[in-house]
Design a protein around this motif. Structure first.
Motif, PDB file in Angstrom:
ATOM      1  N   SER A 199      16.773   0.127 -11.077  1.00 31.83           N
ATOM      2  CA  SER A 199      16.549  -0.927 -12.076  1.00 31.83           C
ATOM      3  C   SER A 199      15.091  -1.004 -12.524  1.00 31.83           C
ATOM      4  O   SER A 199      14.712  -1.925 -13.255  1.00 31.83           O
ATOM      5  N   GLU A 200      14.280  -0.046 -12.084  1.00 35.45           N
ATOM      6  CA  GLU A 200      12.875   0.080 -12.476  1.00 35.45           C
ATOM      7  C   GLU A 200      12.044  -1.149 -12.113  1.00 35.45           C
ATOM      8  O   GLU A 200      11.164  -1.563 -12.866  1.00 35.45           O
ATOM      9  N   ARG A 201      12.321  -1.718 -10.968  1.00 39.05           N
ATOM     10  CA  ARG A 201      11.496  -2.811 -10.451  1.00 39.05           C
ATOM     11  C   ARG A 201      10.433  -2.201  -9.547  1.00 39.05           C
ATOM     12  O   ARG A 201      10.511  -2.245  -8.318  1.00 39.05           O
ATOM     13  N   TRP A 202       9.443  -1.605 -10.187  1.00 37.36           N
ATOM     14  CA  TRP A 202       8.470  -0.775  -9.477  1.00 37.36           C
ATOM     15  C   TRP A 202       7.609  -1.571  -8.508  1.00 37.36           C
ATOM     16  O   TRP A 202       7.247  -1.071  -7.439  1.00 37.36           O
ATOM     17  N   ARG A 203       7.257  -2.778  -8.863  1.00 32.75           N
ATOM     18  CA  ARG A 203       6.427  -3.570  -7.950  1.00 32.75           C
ATOM     19  C   ARG A 203       7.189  -3.924  -6.678  1.00 32.75           C
ATOM     20  O   ARG A 203       6.627  -3.904  -5.576  1.00 32.75           O
ATOM     21  N   THR A 204       8.472  -4.235  -6.837  1.00 30.55           N
ATOM     22  CA  THR A 204       9.287  -4.535  -5.654  1.00 30.55           C
ATOM     23  C   THR A 204       9.445  -3.294  -4.789  1.00 30.55           C
ATOM     24  O   THR A 204       9.362  -3.364  -3.549  1.00 30.55           O
ATOM     25  N   LEU A 205       9.668  -2.141  -5.428  1.00 28.37           N
ATOM     26  CA  LEU A 205       9.783  -0.885  -4.676  1.00 28.37           C
ATOM     27  C   LEU A 205       8.494  -0.593  -3.920  1.00 28.37           C
ATOM     28  O   LEU A 205       8.519  -0.201  -2.742  1.00 28.37           O
ATOM     29  N   THR A 206       7.369  -0.799  -4.586  1.00 28.63           N
ATOM     30  CA  THR A 206       6.073  -0.592  -3.922  1.00 28.63           C
ATOM     31  C   THR A 206       5.917  -1.543  -2.741  1.00 28.63           C
ATOM     32  O   THR A 206       5.439  -1.155  -1.668  1.00 28.63           O
ATOM     33  N   GLY A 207       6.333  -2.804  -2.929  1.00 28.85           N
ATOM     34  CA  GLY A 207       6.252  -3.773  -1.839  1.00 28.85           C
ATOM     35  C   GLY A 207       7.101  -3.367  -0.646  1.00 28.85           C
ATOM     36  O   GLY A 207       6.708  -3.546   0.513  1.00 28.85           O
ATOM     37  N   ILE A 208       8.289  -2.819  -0.914  1.00 30.77           N
ATOM     38  CA  ILE A 208       9.168  -2.356   0.169  1.00 30.77           C
ATOM     39  C   ILE A 208       8.503  -1.223   0.943  1.00 30.77           C
ATOM     40  O   ILE A 208       8.502  -1.207   2.186  1.00 30.77           O
ATOM     41  N   TYR A 209       7.931  -0.262   0.218  1.00 32.58           N
ATOM     42  CA  TYR A 209       7.248   0.857   0.879  1.00 32.58           C
ATOM     43  C   TYR A 209       6.083   0.359   1.745  1.00 32.58           C
ATOM     44  O   TYR A 209       5.925   0.770   2.906  1.00 32.58           O
ATOM     45  N   LEU A 210       5.265  -0.516   1.179  1.00 33.83           N
ATOM     46  CA  LEU A 210       4.096  -1.009   1.921  1.00 33.83           C
ATOM     47  C   LEU A 210       4.525  -1.819   3.143  1.00 33.83           C
ATOM     48  O   LEU A 210       3.915  -1.711   4.220  1.00 33.83           O
ATOM     49  N   ALA A 211       5.570  -2.633   3.003  1.00 35.67           N
ATOM     50  CA  ALA A 211       6.050  -3.425   4.142  1.00 35.67           C
ATOM     51  C   ALA A 211       6.568  -2.518   5.244  1.00 35.67           C
ATOM     52  O   ALA A 211       6.378  -2.800   6.435  1.00 35.67           O
ATOM     53  N   ASN A 212       7.199  -1.413   4.871  1.00 37.75           N
ATOM     54  CA  ASN A 212       7.678  -0.467   5.868  1.00 37.75           C
ATOM     55  C   ASN A 212       6.520   0.116   6.678  1.00 37.75           C
ATOM     56  O   ASN A 212       6.562   0.168   7.914  1.00 37.75           O
ATOM     57  N   GLY A 213       5.465   0.540   5.974  1.00 41.45           N
ATOM     58  CA  GLY A 213       4.318   1.129   6.654  1.00 41.45           C
ATOM     59  C   GLY A 213       3.547   0.132   7.487  1.00 41.45           C
ATOM     60  O   GLY A 213       3.248   0.381   8.675  1.00 41.45           O
ATOM     61  N   PHE A 214       3.231  -1.008   6.903  1.00 39.71           N
ATOM     62  CA  PHE A 214       2.388  -1.970   7.619  1.00 39.71           C
ATOM     63  C   PHE A 214       3.172  -2.744   8.676  1.00 39.71           C
ATOM     64  O   PHE A 214       2.587  -3.230   9.654  1.00 39.71           O
ATOM     65  N   GLY A 215       4.503  -2.844   8.516  1.00 42.04           N
ATOM     66  CA  GLY A 215       5.311  -3.427   9.579  1.00 42.04           C
ATOM     67  C   GLY A 215       5.213  -2.587  10.840  1.00 42.04           C
ATOM     68  O   GLY A 215       5.049  -3.115  11.954  1.00 42.04           O
ATOM     69  N   ARG A 216       5.288  -1.266  10.670  1.00 41.16           N
ATOM     70  CA  ARG A 216       5.148  -0.377  11.831  1.00 41.16           C
ATOM     71  C   ARG A 216       3.732  -0.407  12.381  1.00 41.16           C
ATOM     72  O   ARG A 216       3.527  -0.429  13.605  1.00 41.16           O
ATOM     73  N   LEU A 217       2.737  -0.387  11.497  1.00 34.73           N
ATOM     74  CA  LEU A 217       1.349  -0.380  11.949  1.00 34.73           C
ATOM     75  C   LEU A 217       1.026  -1.617  12.781  1.00 34.73           C
ATOM     76  O   LEU A 217       0.488  -1.513  13.891  1.00 34.73           O
ATOM     77  N   LEU A 218       1.361  -2.792  12.269  1.00 36.81           N
ATOM     78  CA  LEU A 218       0.995  -4.038  12.951  1.00 36.81           C
ATOM     79  C   LEU A 218       1.814  -4.253  14.220  1.00 36.81           C
ATOM     80  O   LEU A 218       1.270  -4.449  15.306  1.00 36.81           O
ATOM     81  N   CYS A 219       3.139  -4.201  14.099  1.00 36.54           N
ATOM     82  CA  CYS A 219       3.993  -4.474  15.256  1.00 36.54           C
ATOM     83  C   CYS A 219       3.899  -3.358  16.296  1.00 36.54           C
ATOM     84  O   CYS A 219       3.846  -3.621  17.505  1.00 36.54           O
ATOM     85  N   GLY A 220       3.860  -2.118  15.832  1.00 33.41           N
ATOM     86  CA  GLY A 220       3.779  -1.000  16.762  1.00 33.41           C
ATOM     87  C   GLY A 220       2.459  -0.957  17.506  1.00 33.41           C
ATOM     88  O   GLY A 220       2.416  -0.712  18.719  1.00 33.41           O
ATOM     89  N   THR A 221       1.358  -1.212  16.797  1.00 36.15           N
ATOM     90  CA  THR A 221       0.043  -1.191  17.435  1.00 36.15           C
ATOM     91  C   THR A 221      -0.089  -2.304  18.464  1.00 36.15           C
ATOM     92  O   THR A 221      -0.617  -2.092  19.569  1.00 36.15           O
ATOM     93  N   ILE A 222       0.374  -3.497  18.115  1.00 38.66           N
ATOM     94  CA  ILE A 222       0.333  -4.609  19.074  1.00 38.66           C
ATOM     95  C   ILE A 222       1.122  -4.238  20.334  1.00 38.66           C
ATOM     96  O   ILE A 222       0.687  -4.487  21.461  1.00 38.66           O
ATOM     97  N   ALA A 223       2.290  -3.608  20.140  1.00 43.65           N
ATOM     98  CA  ALA A 223       3.143  -3.250  21.275  1.00 43.65           C
ATOM     99  C   ALA A 223       2.460  -2.256  22.212  1.00 43.65           C
ATOM    100  O   ALA A 223       2.479  -2.425  23.438  1.00 43.65           O
ATOM    101  N   VAL A 224       1.807  -1.211  21.649  1.00 47.25           N
ATOM    102  CA  VAL A 224       1.186  -0.210  22.526  1.00 47.25           C
ATOM    103  C   VAL A 224      -0.110  -0.731  23.141  1.00 47.25           C
ATOM    104  O   VAL A 224      -0.536  -0.243  24.196  1.00 47.25           O
ATOM    105  N   LEU A 225      -0.757  -1.694  22.500  1.00 43.57           N
ATOM    106  CA  LEU A 225      -1.937  -2.295  23.108  1.00 43.57           C
ATOM    107  C   LEU A 225      -1.549  -3.161  24.304  1.00 43.57           C
ATOM    108  O   LEU A 225      -2.284  -3.234  25.301  1.00 43.57           O
TER     109      LEU A 225
END
Length: 399
Positions: free
Chosen positions: A140-166
């Motif tokens: 549906s060409e909702r590019w900003r939403t698609l970008t938000g989904i991609y960024l949330a995927n990456g930063f969700g792993r970065l934040l939650c994963g890093t906290i877990a291994v620390l």
């Protein structure tokens, strides 16, 4: 002119989102490498390979959903209704299959318990839902939403994963963080589902399931090829050497994922192009980025060592350029696989499976070690890219 400018702007937005996602995922891997001992890192990298292969269903759903909505926007409500029904079943099935596969994966990956594999299965449930949401946004060409989904995927792993291994620097703890972080993109994409959480009327699921299976099969073959060496290293090498190989794979994956925005941005051109011009431009772009990565690693091995985990991986400093080369060759193969999907050239799948079988045959038949395994990946993936380039496979028209 306005349409072209809009497409370039949209493509740039999505490309930045993908780059941001990959940088965040890479950041988590580096944080894990600097926190965990080599043996635990080796287990984690092998589990990430399992996630990559399990995620092909998500990517298949995304591709089919985007294409169907883009081709028939007037039927988008029914398409989304069917997609959600298929996705719900697929998410639960994929998660359950991976969790049950712990019976085989625990001894294969030399894990201490089944929990990391069960957590990998749990992670794939939201990741599969994310595939449907990304496909709706893309179609549906909702590019900003698609970008938000991609960024949330990456930063969700970065934040939650890093906290877990620390908190606890183990593979099991890391998988807990990854599983929690995987729900971040689902939350971002929830508005796309508003008003569509109902069954579509008079629309069959069968054609969508068939398309999803074909696309997922092609992507599965590719991700098996690109993840095999991590699994082989974990299974065949002693723990320390497997950990060293896992550190090298951090650089390999960076070289693999960094240029993937090219296939997303140029995918429409690849689908429409009846010549080889768009294909040639895309391959040159990916190969050029790979050449820069390999040259930089060869010239600055000490800097590259910092990026993969630091002094405890000193033993592989002089061989890191090989890992960058392996990732770069696999990046070219990735582009050519997506080009084949755009043209519906199904014969490419057979070639990718043959390449994967060759990696296994050489790794186990010749008892290779660290340098031998990464050299095998370089040789096989480069040869595959050449074969696919000259023998692209049979092109068919989808029904």
């Amino acid at each position: 002119m306005t349409s072209t400018s809009h497409r370039l702007s949209s493509g740039s937005t999505v490309a930045l989102g993908m780059v941001g996602m990959n940088v965040a995922i890479y950041g988590f891997t580096v944080a894990a490498a600097r926190t965990m001992v080599p043996a635990e890192l080796g287990a984690l990298v092998a589990l990430l390979g399992v996630l990559l292969m399990g995620n092909v269903v998500s990517l298949g759903i995304q591709a089919v959903t985007a294409r169907r909505i883009a081709v028939a926007p007037q039927d988008s409500a029914d398409v989304i209704g069917v997609v959600l029904r298929v996705t719900a079943a697929a998410a639960l099935a994929v998660g359950a299959v991976v969790a049950l596969a712990s019976v085989a994966l625990v001894p294969l990956l030399r894990l201490d318990s089944a929990w990391p594999v069960v957590l990998a299965g749990a992670t794939l449930v939201p990741l599969t839902v994310m595939g449907a949401q990304a496909g709706i946004a893309q179609g549906s060409e909702r590019w900003r939403t698609l970008t938000g989904i991609y960024l949330a995927n990456g930063f969700g792993r970065l934040l939650c994963g890093t906290i877990a291994v620390l908190v606890v620097p183990t593979a099991t703890s890391a998988m807990v963080g990854i599983a929690v972080g995987a729900w971040a993109p689902v939350l971002v994409g929830l508005p796309l589902l508003r008003g569509h959480l109902r069954a579509a009327q008079g629309v069959s699921r069968r054609p969508l399931v068939r398309e999803t299976v074909l696309g997922s099969h092609a992507l599965l073959a590719y991700f098996v090829l690109s993840s095999l060496d991590a699994l082989v290293a974990r299974n065949r090498f002693e723990a320390h050497e497997a950990g060293l190989y896992a550190a090298g794979l951090i650089l390999s994956k960076a070289a693999l994922f960094a240029p993937q925005f090219v296939s997303v941005v140029l995918f429409p051109d690849l689908a429409r192009d009846e010549t080889r011009r768009a294909r040639s431009q895309a391959v040159l772009a990916v190969a050029g980025l790979g050449a820069v990565a390999v040259a930089a690693t060869a010239l600055l091995p000490r800097l590259a060592l910092v990026l993969v985990g630091g002094a405890q991986y000193e033993e592989i400093a002089g061989r890191l350029w090989l890992f960058a080369l392996a990732g770069s060759c696999l990046a070219v193969v990735h582009l050519l696989v997506f080009d084949a999907l755009a043209r519906h050239a199904h014969g490419v799948v057979v070639l990718v499976w043959i390449a994967a079988a060759l990696v296994v045959a050489v790794a186990y038949g010749f008892d290779v070690h660290l340098t031998g395994l990464v050299t095998t990946v370089v040789t096989v993936s480069a040869a595959l890219a050449l074969v696919v380039w000259f023998v692209p496979g049979r092109t068919t028209t989808p029904r």
